[in-house]
Design a protein around this motif. Structure first.
Motif, PDB file in Angstrom:
ATOM      1  N   LEU A 172     -30.938 -29.844-108.052  1.00 53.08           N
ATOM      2  CA  LEU A 172     -32.075 -30.540-108.636  1.00 53.08           C
ATOM      3  C   LEU A 172     -33.306 -29.689-108.403  1.00 53.08           C
ATOM      4  CD1 LEU A 172     -33.629 -32.838-109.933  1.00 53.08           C
ATOM      5  CD2 LEU A 172     -33.557 -34.059-107.748  1.00 53.08           C
ATOM      6  N   VAL A 173     -33.917 -29.236-109.490  1.00 54.96           N
ATOM      7  CA  VAL A 173     -35.123 -28.415-109.423  1.00 54.96           C
ATOM      8  C   VAL A 173     -36.275 -29.236-109.987  1.00 54.96           C
ATOM      9  CG1 VAL A 173     -36.200 -26.228-110.047  1.00 54.96           C
ATOM     10  CG2 VAL A 173     -33.709 -26.359-109.788  1.00 54.96           C
ATOM     11  N   GLY A 174     -37.273 -29.509-109.156  1.00 54.34           N
ATOM     12  CA  GLY A 174     -38.416 -30.301-109.592  1.00 54.34           C
ATOM     13  C   GLY A 174     -39.663 -29.451-109.758  1.00 54.34           C
ATOM     14  N   LEU A 175     -40.284 -29.550-110.913  1.00 56.45           N
ATOM     15  CA  LEU A 175     -41.567 -28.895-111.178  1.00 56.45           C
ATOM     16  C   LEU A 175     -42.660 -29.953-111.067  1.00 56.45           C
ATOM     17  CD1 LEU A 175     -40.262 -26.905-114.222  1.00 56.45           C
ATOM     18  CD2 LEU A 175     -41.277 -25.805-112.221  1.00 56.45           C
ATOM     19  N   ILE A 231     -26.114 -31.356-102.414  1.00 51.23           N
ATOM     20  CA  ILE A 231     -26.988 -31.028-103.541  1.00 51.23           C
ATOM     21  C   ILE A 231     -28.101 -30.124-103.026  1.00 51.23           C
ATOM     22  CG2 ILE A 231     -28.605 -31.933-105.267  1.00 51.23           C
ATOM     23  CD1 ILE A 231     -27.000 -34.491-105.331  1.00 51.23           C
ATOM     24  N   ASP A 232     -28.380 -29.060-103.751  1.00 54.11           N
ATOM     25  CA  ASP A 232     -29.496 -28.177-103.411  1.00 54.11           C
ATOM     26  C   ASP A 232     -30.745 -28.656-104.138  1.00 54.11           C
ATOM     27  OD1 ASP A 232     -27.982 -26.496-101.766  1.00 54.11           O
ATOM     28  OD2 ASP A 232     -27.321 -25.285-103.473  1.00 54.11           O
ATOM     29  N   TYR A 233     -31.812 -28.887-103.371  1.00 57.13           N
ATOM     30  CA  TYR A 233     -33.076 -29.379-103.922  1.00 57.13           C
ATOM     31  C   TYR A 233     -34.128 -28.277-103.833  1.00 57.13           C
ATOM     32  CZ  TYR A 233     -31.079 -34.069-103.137  1.00 57.13           C
ATOM     33  OH  TYR A 233     -30.287 -35.194-103.128  1.00 57.13           O
ATOM     34  N   THR A 234     -34.803 -28.034-104.948  1.00 60.35           N
ATOM     35  CA  THR A 234     -35.923 -27.096-104.962  1.00 60.35           C
ATOM     36  C   THR A 234     -37.125 -27.790-105.590  1.00 60.35           C
ATOM     37  OG1 THR A 234     -34.431 -25.197-105.227  1.00 60.35           O
ATOM     38  CG2 THR A 234     -36.761 -24.847-105.727  1.00 60.35           C
ATOM     39  N   VAL A 235     -38.257 -27.757-104.879  1.00 61.90           N
ATOM     40  CA  VAL A 235     -39.513 -28.286-105.410  1.00 61.90           C
ATOM     41  C   VAL A 235     -40.452 -27.110-105.643  1.00 61.90           C
ATOM     42  CG1 VAL A 235     -41.560 -29.684-104.920  1.00 61.90           C
ATOM     43  CG2 VAL A 235     -39.285 -30.526-104.286  1.00 61.90           C
ATOM     44  N   ILE A 236     -40.951 -26.987-106.855  1.00 61.15           N
ATOM     45  CA  ILE A 236     -41.920 -25.944-107.211  1.00 61.15           C
ATOM     46  C   ILE A 236     -43.219 -26.652-107.553  1.00 61.15           C
ATOM     47  CG2 ILE A 236     -42.437 -24.041-108.788  1.00 61.15           C
ATOM     48  CD1 ILE A 236     -39.324 -23.906-109.274  1.00 61.15           C
ATOM     49  N   GLN A 237     -44.256 -26.414-106.765  1.00 56.49           N
ATOM     50  CA  GLN A 237     -45.498 -27.160-106.916  1.00 56.49           C
ATOM     51  C   GLN A 237     -46.695 -26.209-106.984  1.00 56.49           C
ATOM     52  OE1 GLN A 237     -46.958 -29.405-108.069  1.00 56.49           O
ATOM     53  NE2 GLN A 237     -47.723 -30.994-106.706  1.00 56.49           N
ATOM     54  N   THR A 238     -47.752 -26.641-107.679  1.00 60.27           N
ATOM     55  CA  THR A 238     -48.986 -25.884-107.779  1.00 60.27           C
ATOM     56  C   THR A 238     -50.089 -26.562-106.998  1.00 60.27           C
ATOM     57  OG1 THR A 238     -50.721 -25.102-109.283  1.00 60.27           O
ATOM     58  CG2 THR A 238     -49.468 -27.038-109.991  1.00 60.27           C
ATOM     59  N   ALA A 250     -45.570 -33.976-103.653  1.00 59.75           N
ATOM     60  CA  ALA A 250     -44.394 -33.534-104.422  1.00 59.75           C
ATOM     61  C   ALA A 250     -43.253 -33.104-103.507  1.00 59.75           C
ATOM     62  CB  ALA A 250     -44.761 -32.384-105.343  1.00 59.75           C
ATOM     63  N   TYR A 251     -43.591 -32.673-102.313  1.00 58.58           N
ATOM     64  CA  TYR A 251     -42.594 -32.049-101.451  1.00 58.58           C
ATOM     65  C   TYR A 251     -41.617 -33.067-100.858  1.00 58.58           C
ATOM     66  CZ  TYR A 251     -45.570 -27.907-101.601  1.00 58.58           C
ATOM     67  OH  TYR A 251     -46.304 -26.839-102.017  1.00 58.58           O
ATOM     68  N   LEU A 252     -40.385 -32.614-100.686  1.00 61.27           N
ATOM     69  CA  LEU A 252     -39.361 -33.409-100.033  1.00 61.27           C
ATOM     70  C   LEU A 252     -39.331 -33.076 -98.535  1.00 61.27           C
ATOM     71  CD1 LEU A 252     -36.546 -32.983-102.693  1.00 61.27           C
ATOM     72  CD2 LEU A 252     -37.723 -35.127-102.135  1.00 61.27           C
ATOM     73  N   LYS A 253     -38.842 -34.038 -97.773  1.00 57.75           N
ATOM     74  CA  LYS A 253     -38.746 -33.839 -96.330  1.00 57.75           C
ATOM     75  C   LYS A 253     -37.834 -32.652 -96.039  1.00 57.75           C
ATOM     76  CE  LYS A 253     -37.636 -36.334 -92.069  1.00 57.75           C
ATOM     77  NZ  LYS A 253     -37.144 -37.622 -91.500  1.00 57.75           N
ATOM     78  N   ALA A 254     -38.234 -31.845 -95.065  1.00 50.57           N
ATOM     79  CA  ALA A 254     -37.488 -30.634 -94.734  1.00 50.57           C
ATOM     80  C   ALA A 254     -36.045 -30.953 -94.379  1.00 50.57           C
ATOM     81  CB  ALA A 254     -38.166 -29.907 -93.580  1.00 50.57           C
ATOM     82  N   ALA A 255     -35.151 -30.147 -94.920  1.00 51.81           N
ATOM     83  CA  ALA A 255     -33.721 -30.274 -94.653  1.00 51.81           C
ATOM     84  C   ALA A 255     -33.065 -28.940 -94.998  1.00 51.81           C
ATOM     85  CB  ALA A 255     -33.116 -31.406 -95.491  1.00 51.81           C
TER      86      ALA A 255
END
Length: 309
Positions: A172-175, A231-238, A250-255
């Protein structure tokens, strides 16, 4: 050659032509019409005003079979109010050019209209889950990768938590995802406290209420852990996000399976805002890296003007 023989040959050729034409027509029927590549979300939005159901370029080829290099089809998940073409009319083609089977659809709005992803998030997630099953059945793949913008990067987590997505989603890649909601610089939080305002807002955008900081929906979604193993989670934020505020929400808790990336740590010259991030070349490069980390490349750092929201 006798008359009877010629008649049999002509008839055979006619049948063959009909079969070929039928196969071609059937093939064309599962390749949905797509619009052209767009340079930014504003031009895409203008184009989609006249064609709100058009698919983004490079998507929805239901004949596409994933390669061994990219075995997971990619599902693009739209942000609040955005239709698929508006949201993805650039990144979709880049993903297709990179060899992915790419799919996108319109959910959470009145079918055939410009505004999408405004209904209850649970309903949108259910529609996405059904669409995901359709993709898996058509492609023969066992897992999906999902790239989502804003609400589209958050509501997939409802699918994962409540609708069996944990067994069907690999990445899951979140922009700029609204994982912990937004206060819109305090404005939305203030409006939510005024009697009657949430009901009025909910009548046109139920998902807006559900994405307010402190909403019951988000409290439930984030309870008991924000991610699941496998599941691999990536959050890309500006840093310049002007919709999901503060941007750190936007960020998910560290894991171990979570990667939170600030765009400006990759390219300090990048001033992309919330609406522009899906069209931003640095963010797009990070998406490609998240989908294929074994062949990750440092995205070129280029000056990108913000989209005026």
């Amino acid at each position: 050659m006798g008359l009877r023989t010629r008649r049999w040959l002509v008839a055979g050729m006619a049948v063959t032509a009909a079969l070929v034409l039928g196969a071609t027509t059937a093939q064309a029927a599962v390749r949905e019409p797509t619009g052209p590549v767009q340079p930014n979300i504003l031009t895409a939005a203008v184009y989609s005003l006249g064609a709100p159901t058009i698919a983004p370029p490079g998507t929805n080829d239901w004949n596409c079979k994933p390669s061994s290099k990219h075995p997971n089809p990619v599902l693009l998940s739209n942000g609040t109010t955005a239709n698929a073409y508006e949201n993805w009319a650039n990144l979709s083609q880049k993903l297709a050019n990179a060899g992915y089977c790419v799919f996108a659809g319109n959910f959470g709005g009145t079918p055939g209209t410009f505004l999408q992803t405004v209904g209850p998030i649970a309903d949108t997630a259910k529609a996405l889950a059904a669409f995901g099953d359709k993709i898996l059945n058509a492609t023969g793949a066992t897992k999906l990768d999902v790239v989502g913008h804003s609400q589209g990067g958050m509501n997939i987590r409802y699918w994962i938590k409540y609708l069996g997505g944990a067994d069907k989603i690999s990445r899951l890649v979140g922009l700029s995802p609204s994982n912990h909601g937004t206060d819109l610089f305090g404005l939305l939080s203030t409006l939510e406290m005024i009697p009657g305002v949430p009901a009025v807002l909910g009548s046109v955008c139920q998902s807006c209420n559900e994405q307010a900081v402190g909403s019951a929906f988000l409290a439930d979604l984030n309870a008991g852990g924000e991610t699941v193993p496998g599941i691999d989670y990536t959050v890309i934020q500006t840093r310049y996000d002007d919709v999901v505020t503060p941007y750190t929400s936007a960020y998910l808790k560290a894991a171990p399976n979570v990667k939170n990336i600030l765009l400006q740590n990759v390219c300090g010259l990048d001033f992309t805002d919330h609406l522009g991030i899906t069209y931003d070349p640095v963010a797009q490069g990070l998406v490609l890296n998240a989908l294929d980390p074994a062949h990750a490349k440092t995205p070129p750092c280029v000056l990108v003007p913000p989209v005026i929201s």
